[in-house]
Design an enzyme around this catalytic site. Structure first.
Site, PDB file in Angstrom:
ATOM      1  N   GLU A 199      98.850 -10.307  15.261  1.00 57.69           N
ATOM      2  CA  GLU A 199      98.648  -9.649  16.756  1.00 57.69           C
ATOM      3  C   GLU A 199     100.065  -9.684  17.320  1.00 57.69           C
ATOM      4  OE1 GLU A 199      96.367 -11.681  19.636  1.00 57.69           O
ATOM      5  OE2 GLU A 199      95.840 -12.932  17.932  1.00 57.69           O
ATOM      6  N   TYR A 225      93.675 -14.712  22.784  1.00 63.30           N
ATOM      7  CA  TYR A 225      94.250 -14.699  21.499  1.00 63.30           C
ATOM      8  C   TYR A 225      93.570 -15.935  20.603  1.00 63.30           C
ATOM      9  CZ  TYR A 225      97.590 -18.109  23.508  1.00 63.30           C
ATOM     10  OH  TYR A 225      98.073 -19.078  24.377  1.00 63.30           O
ATOM     11  N   CYS A 258     130.968   9.279  50.527  1.00 64.84           N
ATOM     12  CA  CYS A 258     130.551   9.868  48.916  1.00 64.84           C
ATOM     13  C   CYS A 258     131.621   9.561  48.307  1.00 64.84           C
ATOM     14  CB  CYS A 258     129.913  11.172  49.047  1.00 64.84           C
ATOM     15  SG  CYS A 258     129.496  11.938  47.323  1.00 64.84           S
ATOM     16  N   CYS A 318     124.191  10.233  50.231  1.00 62.77           N
ATOM     17  CA  CYS A 318     125.167  11.256  50.435  1.00 62.77           C
ATOM     18  C   CYS A 318     124.709  12.308  51.153  1.00 62.77           C
ATOM     19  CB  CYS A 318     126.000  11.827  49.158  1.00 62.77           C
ATOM     20  SG  CYS A 318     127.009  13.277  49.626  1.00 62.77           S
ATOM     21  N   ASP A 327     104.390 -11.705  25.863  1.00 61.48           N
ATOM     22  CA  ASP A 327     105.580 -12.519  26.441  1.00 61.48           C
ATOM     23  C   ASP A 327     104.993 -12.566  27.931  1.00 61.48           C
ATOM     24  OD1 ASP A 327     107.765 -13.967  26.922  1.00 61.48           O
ATOM     25  OD2 ASP A 327     109.095 -12.089  27.236  1.00 61.48           O
ATOM     26  N   LYS A 349     109.846 -13.830  15.508  1.00 60.04           N
ATOM     27  CA  LYS A 349     110.647 -13.828  16.593  1.00 60.04           C
ATOM     28  C   LYS A 349     111.368 -12.567  16.490  1.00 60.04           C
ATOM     29  CE  LYS A 349     110.858 -16.241  19.914  1.00 60.04           C
ATOM     30  NZ  LYS A 349     109.895 -16.470  20.943  1.00 60.04           N
ATOM     31  N   CYS A 380     127.814  18.871  47.892  1.00 58.68           N
ATOM     32  CA  CYS A 380     128.389  17.739  47.188  1.00 58.68           C
ATOM     33  C   CYS A 380     128.402  18.321  45.721  1.00 58.68           C
ATOM     34  CB  CYS A 380     127.568  16.545  47.232  1.00 58.68           C
ATOM     35  SG  CYS A 380     128.097  15.198  46.281  1.00 58.68           S
ATOM     36  N   CYS A 434     132.371  13.840  47.213  1.00 57.39           N
ATOM     37  CA  CYS A 434     132.675  14.806  48.261  1.00 57.39           C
ATOM     38  C   CYS A 434     133.308  14.091  49.403  1.00 57.39           C
ATOM     39  CB  CYS A 434     131.502  15.875  48.459  1.00 57.39           C
ATOM     40  SG  CYS A 434     130.230  14.882  49.392  1.00 57.39           S
ATOM     41  N   LYS A 449     103.152 -10.937  19.760  1.00 61.79           N
ATOM     42  CA  LYS A 449     103.052 -12.261  20.538  1.00 61.79           C
ATOM     43  C   LYS A 449     103.606 -11.687  22.102  1.00 61.79           C
ATOM     44  CE  LYS A 449     105.705 -16.569  20.365  1.00 61.79           C
ATOM     45  NZ  LYS A 449     106.298 -16.579  21.958  1.00 61.79           N
TER      46      LYS A 449
END
Length: 698
Positions: A118, A234, A417, A435, A122, A323, A441, A420, A120
């Site tokens: 299965e 698990y 900006c 902006c 985290d 891993k 622009c 522009c 692992k």
């Protein structure tokens, strides 16, 4: 309406059973059957009864998931069975060595051994203890011998049963059960949590693992209850009466029957080749799962063999963790540039010393906004941690301040900006600076045109990013309507645009003039209006004129449209320059079919459909649009929630999965016949309009 009861205790028992069953179906079986509003109504009724009759209160009641008083701290609790670590295998050779070592100890062939594999996960490991079928304790891993008692917080997770349910075989629950598992946070939940934190000026977490662990250690369970946490079992650490010669896989299925979520990626394999193949496949799927995994766990399946193999030091001999490469690495921040998005959002982008993160070379990462820069206290020249997980854009998550060089430079957010030179505005209540130049622009103009021409919008074949940049830089195109005035002769003068390419683009533009209303709405680039929301707006209002004249109250009546999206849509259509742009597109010939919408239920309300394979009579996008107009949700993958799969020519893995799950399958001809019938129910023939095009009054 609730059935009347003479005795409150009878109604309490019924409500608890219904709510527990709803949680089990939603969080474990992934087959929700109770609507949220019905769940909330039952929960409120149960809370009322328990308040009126305190003698009926129970620690196993669904009402006890939230509302516990804040704790002054966590007490330490010893584990009856130590929570040991796993030895690691860092490559396939070490996996093979593990399997061969197990075979040698058991005096059998490696290929005859069966393993349960299965992902692992985290997250944060916890242990749950049930006595008499009721959750009595929830404890963190700690040092493996003892951990912190966080029972009140774990009670808030709906994926953790407060009381065990009977399994399908009718067996009663164990007298004592200790279940080990991982508390995790999905990528989508993590992003939403951090986005809320940024908006409210709260703590932003570095990664989903830290977010899960931090959420579990809140002294106030009411805070934990607001976090998108999930528990996946698990291991069975303890079970009384003791199970005989069962297998780990059988115990996992038993846990599922008792009300726990177990990994959907759980799989039995044989020998070295099976173990290596599983780890390879999980590595390929890693970025598509929607949650973090940092490897795969391989366990000898037979419990009898596990007992024979035993333990060494702090790890079992019968299991190993493979891993994957780390998804977080340290590197140097060389510079920061500011990009302008389609909606004018100014995003600081970190230019990094290239580093490999989860197998991908990363040289750029987002810093989100000015608040995030201040929160991180990051400077140019710093050593920073960069994280990449799934489809999440690489981001800087923390700074190694102790390594800050003497010549580090502060990051200064621009006032104008960078493209522009228009003023940058930050509205009250928003974390994003924008902006103010709009289509003036060039950066916003380019991004708006890229979106307008994209596959899910007008789908203008041949109008790619490089060409759009040339058209804007040459000042040939200022609004989307200008695209349709381009000539092949004019286009052919551009670099890398020959006569044939120019003619093909003009033909593609001509073809794009006839589209659908959902595509047109999506192409407009209204803030937070994605493809699904555009389809919902189209299905609800039927015509562009009706949509443009809708107020926020009418917009909020649309499925998936809340106050924020409604405000964005209403504001967009109130702007004179946007209405001018729409009229200009209609004037150059853009058209779509419109229909008067009949209010009321649609034939496929609440159903989820999937399309696969090639169809002869229509494209999959056209099929998707027709299904959505009938009220269906169209998904990209098959699951237990799928109502029906439409299988075109050369249907592949989706068809196989549908057959395995028992999902209904229909071919193209059957699909067409059903569409005709359903669309006849939705809109009477006399209500259907001819292709009206973009109406001049829209």
């Amino acid at each position: 309406m609730s059935q009347p009861y003479q005795r409150p205790e009878d109604e309490v028992v019924r409500l608890r059973a219904e709510l527990d069953d709803a949680n089990y179906r939603y969080y474990v079986l992934d087959e929700p059957q109770m609507a949220d509003v019905d769940y909330d109504r039952r929960l409120r009724r149960l809370q009322t009864l328990e308040a009126e009759y305190p003698e009926l209160q129970s620690a196993a009641s669904p009402t006890q998931r939230v509302g516990a008083p804040p704790s002054s701290g966590f007490t330490e609790r010893a584990h009856a069975v130590p929570m040991l670590s796993l030895d690691n295998a860092l490559d396939e050779q070490e996996l093979a060595v593990f399997v061969e070592r197990v075979a040698e100890r058991l005096e059998c062939s490696a290929e005859s051994l069966e393993f349960c594999c299965e992902p692992k996960l985290d997250g944060a490991a916890v242990s749950l203890v049930y006595e008499g079928g009721t959750l009595s304790a929830g404890v963190t891993r700690g040092d493996g011998r003892s951990g912190e008692d966080i029972t009140s917080n774990l009670r808030t997770l709906r994926s953790i049963p407060l009381s065990l349910v009977g399994d399908e075989s009718g067996r009663s629950h164990p007298d004592v059960l200790e279940v080990r598992g991982e508390v995790t946070m999905s990528h989508s939940g993590f992003e939403q949590l951090n986005e809320r934190a940024r908006e409210q000026g709260g703590k932003v977490f570095a990664n989903p693992r830290n977010a899960a662990a931090g959420s579990l250690r809140q002294l106030d369970p009411r805070i934990t209850s607001t976090r998108p946490l999930e528990f996946t079992a698990y291991q069975v650490a303890r079970i009384e009466p003791v199970v005989g010669d069962a297998t780990h896989h059988e115990l996992m299925l038993r846990l599922r029957d008792l009300g726990f979520r177990v990994s959907s990626q759980l799989e039995l394999v044989q020998g070295v080749s099976g173990v290596i193949d599983y780890c390879r496949r999980m590595g390929e799927r890693r970025n598509t799962l929607g949650y973090d995994i940092d490897g795969a766990v391989i366990k000898v399946n037979e419990l009898r063999l596990q007992r024979e193999l035993g333990f060494v030091a702090r790890a079992p001999r019968w299991a190993v963790a493979f891993k994957f490469p780390a998804q977080e690495q340290m590197t140097r921040l060389n510079d920061v540039e500011f990009q302008v998005g389609r909606t004018g959002a100014i995003t600081p982008v970190a230019r990094l010393e290239p580093v490999s993160v989860a197998g991908v070379t990363v040289s750029n990462a987002t810093l989100h906004n000015a608040d995030e820069i201040a929160r991180l206290d990051v400077m140019i020249g710093d050593t920073v941690a960069v994280r990449r997980a799934g489809d999440v854009i690489p981001q800087v998550v923390r700074v190694q301040r102790e390594q800050r060089p003497a010549d580090a430079q502060a990051i200064v957010f621009p006032e104008c900006c960078p493209v522009c030179d228009s003023d940058i505005e930050r509205l009250e209540g928003e974390v994003v600076a924008r902006c103010s130049g709009g289509l003036y622009c060039p950066a916003q103009r380019k991004e708006a045109l890229k979106h307008f021409a994209s596959r899910r919008a007008l789908d203008i074949d041949g109008l790619g990013e490089k060409l759009i940049e040339q058209l804007v830089d040459n000042d040939w195109v200022k609004t989307p309507a200008d695209l349709f005035d381009l000539s092949a002769e004019h286009l052919a003068t551009l670099p890398r645009m020959g006569e044939k390419s120019s003619e093909n683009l003009v033909a593609a533009l001509a073809q794009a003039r006839h589209t659908s209303l959902p595509r047109f709405i999506y192409a407009l680039g209204i803030r937070e209006v994605g493809e699904a929301t555009a389809a919902n707006l189209s299905a609800h209002f039927g015509t562009l004129a009706a949509l443009m004249s809708a107020d926020t109250q009418a917009l909020e009546a649309v499925d998936d449209v809340g106050p924020v999206v409604a405000a964005h849509v209403s504001t967009f259509f109130r702007q004179p320059h946007n209405r001018d742009t729409i009229q200009a597109l209609i004037d150059v010939g853009l058209s779509w079919e419109e229909s008067e919408v009949r209010r009321g239920p649609t034939p496929l309300d609440g159903q989820t459909w999937v399309l696969t394979g090639a169809m002869q009579s229509m494209t999959r996008d056209e099929g998707k649009a027709r299904l959505q107009a009938l009220g269906a949700k169209v998904a990209g993958s098959v699951s237990k929630k799928t109502h029906c799969l439409v299988a075109g020519d050369a249907a592949g893995s989706k068809l196989t999965k549908a057959e395995q799950l028992g999902v209904a399958v229909i071919d193209e001809q059957g699909f067409l016949e059903q569409l005709v019938e359903w669309e006849g129910e939705l809109v009477r023939p006399e209500q259907q309009n001819e292709a009206s095009g973009g109406r001049k009054d829209g």
